[in-house]
Design an enzyme around this catalytic site. Structure first.
Site, PDB file in Angstrom:
ATOM      1  N   GLY A  45       3.011 -12.547   0.289  1.00  0.00           N
ATOM      2  CA  GLY A  45       1.928 -12.595   1.255  1.00  0.00           C
ATOM      3  C   GLY A  45       2.084 -13.620   2.357  1.00  0.00           C
ATOM      4  O   GLY A  45       1.092 -14.078   2.915  1.00  0.00           O
ATOM      5  N   ASN A  86       3.240 -13.149   5.386  1.00  0.00           N
ATOM      6  CA  ASN A  86       2.770 -12.587   6.651  1.00  0.00           C
ATOM      7  C   ASN A  86       1.247 -12.457   6.669  1.00  0.00           C
ATOM      8  O   ASN A  86       0.613 -12.642   7.707  1.00  0.00           O
ATOM      9  CB  ASN A  86       3.436 -11.238   6.938  1.00  0.00           C
ATOM     10  CG  ASN A  86       4.805 -11.415   7.562  1.00  0.00           C
ATOM     11  OD1 ASN A  86       4.953 -12.065   8.579  1.00  0.00           O
ATOM     12  ND2 ASN A  86       5.816 -10.850   6.918  1.00  0.00           N
ATOM     13  N   LYS A  98      -1.843  10.375  -5.729  1.00  0.00           N
ATOM     14  CA  LYS A  98      -1.755   9.472  -4.580  1.00  0.00           C
ATOM     15  C   LYS A  98      -2.971   9.666  -3.678  1.00  0.00           C
ATOM     16  O   LYS A  98      -3.495   8.721  -3.093  1.00  0.00           O
ATOM     17  CB  LYS A  98      -0.447   9.749  -3.823  1.00  0.00           C
ATOM     18  CG  LYS A  98      -0.177   8.818  -2.645  1.00  0.00           C
ATOM     19  CD  LYS A  98       0.246   7.435  -3.086  1.00  0.00           C
ATOM     20  CE  LYS A  98       0.488   6.498  -1.934  1.00  0.00           C
ATOM     21  NZ  LYS A  98       1.839   6.400  -1.468  1.00  0.00           N
ATOM     22  N   MET A 115       4.502  -2.353  -0.479  1.00  0.00           N
ATOM     23  CA  MET A 115       5.635  -1.539  -0.921  1.00  0.00           C
ATOM     24  C   MET A 115       5.220  -0.138  -1.393  1.00  0.00           C
ATOM     25  O   MET A 115       5.764   0.393  -2.349  1.00  0.00           O
ATOM     26  CB  MET A 115       6.404  -2.278  -2.024  1.00  0.00           C
ATOM     27  CG  MET A 115       6.881  -3.664  -1.608  1.00  0.00           C
ATOM     28  SD  MET A 115       7.795  -3.694  -0.048  1.00  0.00           S
ATOM     29  CE  MET A 115       9.350  -3.006  -0.576  1.00  0.00           C
ATOM     30  N   ILE A 126       2.404   5.004   2.916  1.00  0.00           N
ATOM     31  CA  ILE A 126       1.071   5.421   3.347  1.00  0.00           C
ATOM     32  C   ILE A 126       1.103   6.931   3.602  1.00  0.00           C
ATOM     33  O   ILE A 126       2.003   7.428   4.291  1.00  0.00           O
ATOM     34  CB  ILE A 126       0.651   4.679   4.640  1.00  0.00           C
ATOM     35  CG1 ILE A 126       0.671   3.160   4.424  1.00  0.00           C
ATOM     36  CG2 ILE A 126      -0.712   5.159   5.119  1.00  0.00           C
ATOM     37  CD1 ILE A 126      -0.379   2.628   3.504  1.00  0.00           C
ATOM     38  N   ASN A 131       3.009  -1.764  10.686  1.00  0.00           N
ATOM     39  CA  ASN A 131       3.897  -2.328   9.669  1.00  0.00           C
ATOM     40  C   ASN A 131       4.890  -3.290  10.314  1.00  0.00           C
ATOM     41  O   ASN A 131       5.238  -3.141  11.485  1.00  0.00           O
ATOM     42  CB  ASN A 131       4.670  -1.213   8.949  1.00  0.00           C
ATOM     43  CG  ASN A 131       5.469  -1.726   7.763  1.00  0.00           C
ATOM     44  OD1 ASN A 131       5.007  -2.594   7.029  1.00  0.00           O
ATOM     45  ND2 ASN A 131       6.660  -1.201   7.583  1.00  0.00           N
ATOM     46  N   HIS A 161       8.793  -4.775   9.608  1.00  0.00           N
ATOM     47  CA  HIS A 161       9.995  -4.427   8.833  1.00  0.00           C
ATOM     48  C   HIS A 161      11.094  -5.441   9.148  1.00  0.00           C
ATOM     49  O   HIS A 161      11.322  -5.759  10.328  1.00  0.00           O
ATOM     50  CB  HIS A 161      10.445  -3.011   9.210  1.00  0.00           C
ATOM     51  CG  HIS A 161      11.609  -2.541   8.408  1.00  0.00           C
ATOM     52  ND1 HIS A 161      11.493  -2.131   7.099  1.00  0.00           N
ATOM     53  CD2 HIS A 161      12.914  -2.417   8.736  1.00  0.00           C
ATOM     54  CE1 HIS A 161      12.690  -1.777   6.652  1.00  0.00           C
ATOM     55  NE2 HIS A 161      13.566  -1.941   7.618  1.00  0.00           N
TER      56      HIS A 161
END
Length: 193
Positions: free
Chosen positions: A14, A16, A68, A93, A96, A110, A112
């Site tokens: 966490g 970020n 899901k 992880m 979506i 997001n 990356h």
């Protein structure tokens, strides 16, 4: 000027998430609040950060739902209850899918740890290091149905220094992330059409 309720999704340490929260506290991100942190497993270290920073969080584990879709429907209900406008993924992880994508079109972002479209997926730093790239970097992008495939918003890069370990490269990547992500959050929240 409007106020923005945002949610951060995280799975790991966490850092970020904390960078965004600190930027809000320091007024580098204006008129915004993290109203909910979504965490996808109960042992994630990010939970301790949320407690320390007094940010509300919810642990929503995929294994507790039959599909899901049901999993995302539960998350969506939590977000709607908090009137969340934007979702920022910070080491989340999970892929979506359409339930959230349809509810938040062009509002899920997001970060990356590679220069997309190269080195997609969960092991981007190690993969790019193993490949021997000479320029490393980060990408902030809109989330789409394609893994790490949404439109790029911002990128930053640095040149590899001969002899650097993968851990040293990762430290440099995180430093870039913690500077760029809050700046992009601020820009997105305040460039409304």
């Amino acid at each position: 000027m409007s106020f923005h309720n945002i949610s951060v999704f995280a799975s790991g340490n966490g850092t970020n998430f904390e960078a965004i929260e600190k930027a809000i506290e320091e007024h580098r991100i204006h008129d915004a609040k993290i109203v909910l942190l979504i965490v996808d497993h109960k042992d994630a270290p990010v939970i301790d950060r949320a407690r320390r920073l007094k940010v509300p969080y919810a642990i929503v584990e995929r294994k507790d739902y039959e599909s899901k879709e049901k999993y995302e429907e539960h998350i969506l209900a939590l977000l709607k209850a908090k009137e969340v406008e934007w979702i920022f993924l910070a080491g989340y992880m999970k892929i979506i899918e359409h339930t959230l994508l349809d509810a938040y079109p062009n509002r899920i972002i997001n970060i990356h740890p590679a220069l997309l479209p190269a080195f997609k997926g969960a092991h981007a730093i190690q993969d790019s290091y193993d490949y021997g790239v000479k320029v490393f970097g980060i990408t902030i992008h809109y989330v789409s149905k394609e893994l790490d495939g949404g439109k790029i918003i911002a990128q930053k890069a640095f040149e590899y220094t001969e002899g650097e370990t993968v851990e040293e490269v990762e430290t440099r990547i995180h430093a870039l992330e913690h500077a760029l992500y809050p700046a992009v959050v601020e820009k997105l929240l305040h460039e409304e059409k």
